[in-house]
Design an enzyme around this catalytic site. Structure first.
Site, PDB file in Angstrom:
ATOM      1  N   ASP A 191      20.552  -2.030 -79.386  1.00  0.00           N
ATOM      2  CA  ASP A 191      21.951  -1.679 -79.694  1.00  0.00           C
ATOM      3  C   ASP A 191      22.050  -0.164 -79.877  1.00  0.00           C
ATOM      4  O   ASP A 191      21.042   0.540 -79.895  1.00  0.00           O
ATOM      5  CB  ASP A 191      22.442  -2.420 -80.952  1.00  0.00           C
ATOM      6  CG  ASP A 191      21.709  -1.966 -82.213  1.00  0.00           C
ATOM      7  OD1 ASP A 191      20.492  -2.164 -82.292  1.00  0.00           O
ATOM      8  OD2 ASP A 191      22.354  -1.398 -83.120  1.00  0.00           O
ATOM      9  N   HIS A 235      15.779  -6.733 -74.298  1.00  0.00           N
ATOM     10  CA  HIS A 235      17.167  -6.644 -74.773  1.00  0.00           C
ATOM     11  C   HIS A 235      17.402  -5.187 -75.156  1.00  0.00           C
ATOM     12  O   HIS A 235      17.190  -4.781 -76.292  1.00  0.00           O
ATOM     13  CB  HIS A 235      17.341  -7.574 -75.967  1.00  0.00           C
ATOM     14  CG  HIS A 235      18.764  -7.687 -76.446  1.00  0.00           C
ATOM     15  ND1 HIS A 235      19.663  -8.557 -75.894  1.00  0.00           N
ATOM     16  CD2 HIS A 235      19.430  -7.026 -77.409  1.00  0.00           C
ATOM     17  CE1 HIS A 235      20.828  -8.431 -76.511  1.00  0.00           C
ATOM     18  NE2 HIS A 235      20.713  -7.510 -77.444  1.00  0.00           N
ATOM     19  N   ASP A 255      10.398 -13.490 -71.654  1.00  0.00           N
ATOM     20  CA  ASP A 255      10.814 -12.140 -71.228  1.00  0.00           C
ATOM     21  C   ASP A 255      12.230 -12.224 -70.640  1.00  0.00           C
ATOM     22  O   ASP A 255      12.417 -12.065 -69.444  1.00  0.00           O
ATOM     23  CB  ASP A 255       9.804 -11.623 -70.200  1.00  0.00           C
ATOM     24  CG  ASP A 255      10.186 -10.249 -69.672  1.00  0.00           C
ATOM     25  OD1 ASP A 255      10.884  -9.506 -70.393  1.00  0.00           O
ATOM     26  OD2 ASP A 255       9.780  -9.931 -68.531  1.00  0.00           O
ATOM     27  N   GLU A 258      13.875  -7.931 -78.062  1.00  0.00           N
ATOM     28  CA  GLU A 258      14.548  -6.649 -78.242  1.00  0.00           C
ATOM     29  C   GLU A 258      13.492  -5.563 -78.425  1.00  0.00           C
ATOM     30  O   GLU A 258      12.283  -5.850 -78.467  1.00  0.00           O
ATOM     31  CB  GLU A 258      15.502  -6.691 -79.458  1.00  0.00           C
ATOM     32  CG  GLU A 258      16.483  -5.523 -79.435  1.00  0.00           C
ATOM     33  CD  GLU A 258      17.542  -5.547 -80.546  1.00  0.00           C
ATOM     34  OE1 GLU A 258      17.761  -6.598 -81.174  1.00  0.00           O
ATOM     35  OE2 GLU A 258      18.157  -4.483 -80.757  1.00  0.00           O
TER      36      GLU A 258
HETATM   37  O1  9MR Z   1      15.043  -7.347 -87.423  1.00  0.00           O
HETATM   38  C1  9MR Z   1      16.284  -7.816 -87.945  1.00  0.00           C
HETATM   39  C2  9MR Z   1      16.199  -9.305 -88.200  1.00  0.00           C
HETATM   40  O2  9MR Z   1      15.214  -9.571 -89.168  1.00  0.00           O
HETATM   41  C3  9MR Z   1      17.553  -9.820 -88.614  1.00  0.00           C
HETATM   42  O3  9MR Z   1      17.508 -11.191 -88.824  1.00  0.00           O
HETATM   43  C4  9MR Z   1      18.561  -9.461 -87.521  1.00  0.00           C
HETATM   44  C5  9MR Z   1      19.957  -9.972 -87.768  1.00  0.00           C
HETATM   45  O4  9MR Z   1      20.604  -9.245 -88.735  1.00  0.00           O
HETATM   46  O5  9MR Z   1      18.614  -8.053 -87.367  1.00  0.00           O
HETATM   47  C6  9MR Z   1      17.385  -7.501 -86.970  1.00  0.00           C
HETATM   48  O6  9MR Z   1      17.541  -6.113 -86.922  1.00  0.00           O
HETATM   49  C7  9MR Z   1      18.313  -5.608 -85.866  1.00  0.00           C
HETATM   50  C8  9MR Z   1      19.385  -4.726 -86.471  1.00  0.00           C
HETATM   51  O7  9MR Z   1      20.254  -5.498 -87.237  1.00  0.00           O
HETATM   52  C9  9MR Z   1      20.132  -3.927 -85.422  1.00  0.00           C
HETATM   53  N1  9MR Z   1      19.244  -3.235 -84.535  1.00  0.00           N
HETATM   54  C10 9MR Z   1      18.222  -4.064 -83.928  1.00  0.00           C
HETATM   55  C11 9MR Z   1      17.408  -4.777 -84.979  1.00  0.00           C
HETATM   56  C12 9MR Z   1      16.276  -5.604 -84.364  1.00  0.00           C
HETATM   57  O8  9MR Z   1      16.711  -6.705 -83.680  1.00  0.00           O
END
Ligand code: 9MR
Ligand code: ZN
Length: 534
Positions: A148, A461, A507, A516
Site C-alpha cells: 500500500d 501484493h 504466489d 505482501e
Molecule cells: O501485518 C499487519 C497484520 O498483522 C494485520 O493483521 C493487518 C491488518 O490490519 O495489517 C498488517 O499490516 C499492514 C498494514 O496495516 C498496512 N501496510 C501493510 C502491512 C502488512 O500487510
C-alpha cells in the site's frame, strides 16, 4: 513432481550447504551445467517434519567449494539452479537493499536508476491534519510502507533502525554497495543515502513541539494504480508517544552513523532527537494510536510505549554519552517489555543494541552481560526449534502468521547478534540456515525474494509491481510468506483448509495476508544477508 530444496541464490564457498529432499532417497549428486557430476553423497534421514507435513531427508554437500552453477539431483528429482562462489549472494544482497529505492515516495523513479520500473513523483501534495484540515504540512518523501502507499512512522523507524544496525555491525558488506541511486557518488555510502531518504521524511513528521504524527496516508488504501495516479487527499493522523519516541531513537541512532560522513546532517538528526525526547520528558503518558472513524489504512497500534522510550533514552545515551539518559533508560527496565525484540510494534531490542554498541560501557559491565545472556537464551530456544525442523527453520507453528518471513529473518538477526556481539559463535550457522529457508529451503520450494532465481515469487501484493504493465517483477522484495491463517475469502481457493503451516502460501497478488511486501520485512533480510556477506 518432486523437487529438491536449496538456497536458490547459492552458497559462499566455505559455508555449510544442505539440500532438503521432501521424499526418501539413499544417495544424491550435485551436477554442473554441463551435466558433469561435481559431488556425490549419501542422504541423511530426518523423518517427519510437523510444520510442513513432509517426511524429509537431507543432502550435505558442504565439501563442494568449486565455483560454478549446479543442481542437486536424487531419484527422479532435481533442485533449481544455484551458484557456489565468493559472489554467489551479491545480486540477491544488492537487490534486497535496492528494493528501498523502489519503495521511494515523493520523487520520480527515472530510467537511469530504476531501469524499466519507473514511476512519476507521487504523493507530493501537502497533507492536512485529520481533525483540522486547515493545518497543512509538506511531509513528502520516505518509503511507501508496503504494498500500500501509506507511510507510517513506527514501522519506518523500525526498518531504518534494522538497516542502520546492519551498517554498524557489518559496514564492510554494506558500505561498499553500489546501488545506482540518484545520490550515488556523493561521498556517502549509497546504503546510507538510501536510509537517509527515510530519515529525512521521518523528521518532517515531527511537529514544532517535538510530538510526532503517527502516520500520513489517504483515508482508504488506494485502488491498484501506480503511485503517481493515487490522487486521494493525504491526511496526517494524530500524534502518538510511540511515534515520538521512535523518531527520537532513530534520529539519535542516525547521528551516530552519519556524523562520520556529514556532520551538519548528523547535527540536524541530533536536534530532532532532542526535541522529541524533550516532549517525552514532559509527557510521561502513553498516547497510543487507533484509526479514527473513516480512516482504514494501517493502524500500527501498540499496547504501551515503555519499550519505545527505553529505545529512545538508550540511543540518546549512545549518541551523547550523557548519563542522565542512561539513568532514564535504566529506570524503564522495571517494566517487563521484551529486551530482544526488533519490531514491528515491540522494539526494546534496539535499546539493548544501542547499549551494547555505544562504546561507552566498560568491558565487563553487568547490564551488558545481562543483555547478552538474554540474546543467548533467546537463541538457544530458537536453535531448539531449528534443530527439530526438517528445513532447519527456527519457527514454531504459531510463528507462521501474517508476515512470517519477518519472524524468520528476525530470528536470523538474533543468531547473528549472538555471534557478532555476544561471543556465541556457535549460532552463526543458524543465521545462515534462516537465510537458506528464505531463499528456497522451505516446503514450497520458492525463493521468497522476488526476481533473479529459477523459482522466486513473482506476483507480490505490491501496487507498482501489479500495475506497471511489466510482466517481470521488480526484484528484491521479501514476501510476507506462509500464514497458517490467511485472510478468508479467496485464500481457500489457493490454500485449502488444513494445509500445513509452512505450506500455507501462494504466489498470488490478491493474497495480501501471505504475499505482501513491506519495508520492515526486507530490513531483517538485509541484516542477515549483510551478516553473511561481511
Ligand atoms: O501485518 C499487519 C497484520 O498483522 C494485520 O493483521 C493487518 C491488518 O490490519 O495489517 C498488517 O499490516 C499492514 C498494514 O496495516 C498496512 N501496510 C501493510 C502491512 C502488512 O500487510
Ligand atoms: Zn508515493
Amino acid at each position: 513432481m518432486n523437487t529438491i530444496h536449496i538456497n536458490q541464490a547459492g552458497y559462499l564457498p566455505e559455508s555449510e550447504k544442505i539440500a532438503v529432499l521432501p521424499f526418501q532417497a539413499e544417495t544424491f549428486k550435485v551436477i554442473d551445467t554441463d551435466g558433469n557430476v561435481a559431488f556425490e553423497g549419501k542422504c541423511t534421514r530426518f523423518g517427519f517434519d510437523e510444520n510442513s507435513g513432509d517426511t524429509v531427508c537431507k543432502a550435505d554437500f558442504s565439501e563442494l567449494k568449486t565455483d560454478g552453477e549446479y543442481r542437486v539431483v536424487a531419484a527422479d528429482a532435481a533442485s533449481p539452479l544455484f551458484r557456489i562462489g565468493e559472489h554467489a549472494l551479491d545480486k540477491t544482497f544488492r537487490d534486497l537493499v535496492r528494493a528501498y529505492y523502489y519503495f521511494r515516495c515523493g520523487c520520480e523513479l527515472k530510467p537511469e536508476n530504476a531501469g524499466k520500473f519507473t514511476h512519476g513523483a507521487c504523493h507530493t501534495s501537502p497533507a492536512s491534519e485529520w481533525f483540522d484540515h486547515s493545518v497543512k504540512k509538506d511531509v513528502s518523501g520516505g518509503w511507501h510502507d508496503a504494498g500500500d502507499y501509506g507511510r507510517y512512522v513506527t514501522p519506518g523507524a523500525c526498518a531504518a533502525a534494522q538497516l542502520l544496525y546492519a551498517y554498524i555491525l557489518y559496514p564492510n558488506a554494506l558500505g561498499k554497495l553500489d546501488l545506482n541511486i540518484p545520490e550515488s557518488g556523493n561521498g556517502m555510502p549509497d546504503f546510507l543515502s538510501e536510509v537517509k531518504y527515510e530519515l529525512d521524511w521521518l523528521m518532517k513528521m515531527q511537529k514544532a513541539d517535538g510530538a510526532v504524527y503517527h502516520k500520513v496516508s489517504t483515508a482508504q488504501h488506494a485502488r491498484f494504480v501506480m503511485p503517481e495516479n493515487d490522487m486521494g487527499a493525504l491526511y496526517l493522523l494524530p500524534i502518538s508517544s510511540m511515534a515520538t519516541a521512535d523518531l527520537a531513537a532513530v534520529c539519535a541512532l542516525g547521528y551516530r552513523v552519519y556524523k562520520e560522513f556529514d556532520s551538519d546532517y548528523a547535527g540536524k538528526l541530533l536536534d530532532a532527537a532532542k526535541l522529541s525526547l524533550g516532549w517525552l520528558d514532559e509527557d510521561p503518558q502513553f498516547i497510543g494510536f487507533r484509526n479514527p472513524e473513516g480512516c482504514v489504512t494501517g493502524g500500527y497500534g501498540e499496547g504501551g510505549d515503555k519499550d519505545n522510550r527505553f529505545w529512545a533514552y538508550s540511543e540518546m545515551f549512545a549518541a551523547t554519552g550523557d548519563e542522565k539518559y542512561l539513568d532514564k533508560a535504566k529506570e524503564l527496565l522495571v517494566y517487563d517489555f521484551p529486551r530482544t525484540e526488533f519490531g514491528v510494534g515491540s522494539i526494546g531490542g534496539f535499546g539493548t543494541l544501542a547499549y551494547l554498541t555505544s562504546g561507552r560501557i566498560p568491558e565487563s559491565d553487568r547490564l551488558a552481560e545481562a543483555f547478552k545472556s538474554m540474546f543467548i537464551s533467546q537463541a538457544q530456544r530458537l536453535r531448539w526449534l531449528a534443530d527439530r525442523s526438517g528445513y532447519m527453520a527456527a519457527m514454531d507453528e504459531r510463528d507462521y502468521g501474517w508476515g512470517s518471513n519477518m519472524g524468520l529473518m528476525k530470528h536470523g538477526m538474533i543468531f547473528a547478534v549472538c555471534d557478532t556481539l555476544c561471543g556465541a559463535h556457535e549460532f552463526g550457522v543458524y543465521a545462515k540456515r534462516q537465510f537458506d529457508v528464505l531463499m528456497g529451503v522451505n516446503a514450497v520450494g520458492m525463493s521468497y525474494v522476488s526476481g533473479n532465481v529459477e523459482r522466486a515469487i513473482g506476483h507480490p501484493h505490491l501496487r507498482p509491481a501489479a500495475t506497471d504493465g511489466i510482466d517481470e517483477c521488480i526484484p528484491g522484495f521479501v514476501s510476507g510468506g506462509a500464514n497458517r491463517r490467511p485472510v478468508e475469502g479467496i485464500a481457500e481457493k489457493y490454500i485449502p483448509k488444513g494445509t500445513p503451516p509452512m505450506k500455507s502460501f501462494a504466489d498470488v497478488q490478491d493474497l495480501y495476508s501471505v504475499n505482501e511486501v513491506t519495508i520492515y520485512w526486507n530490513s531483517p533480510a538485509v541484516f542477515v544477508a549483510a551478516y553473511l556477506m561481511n
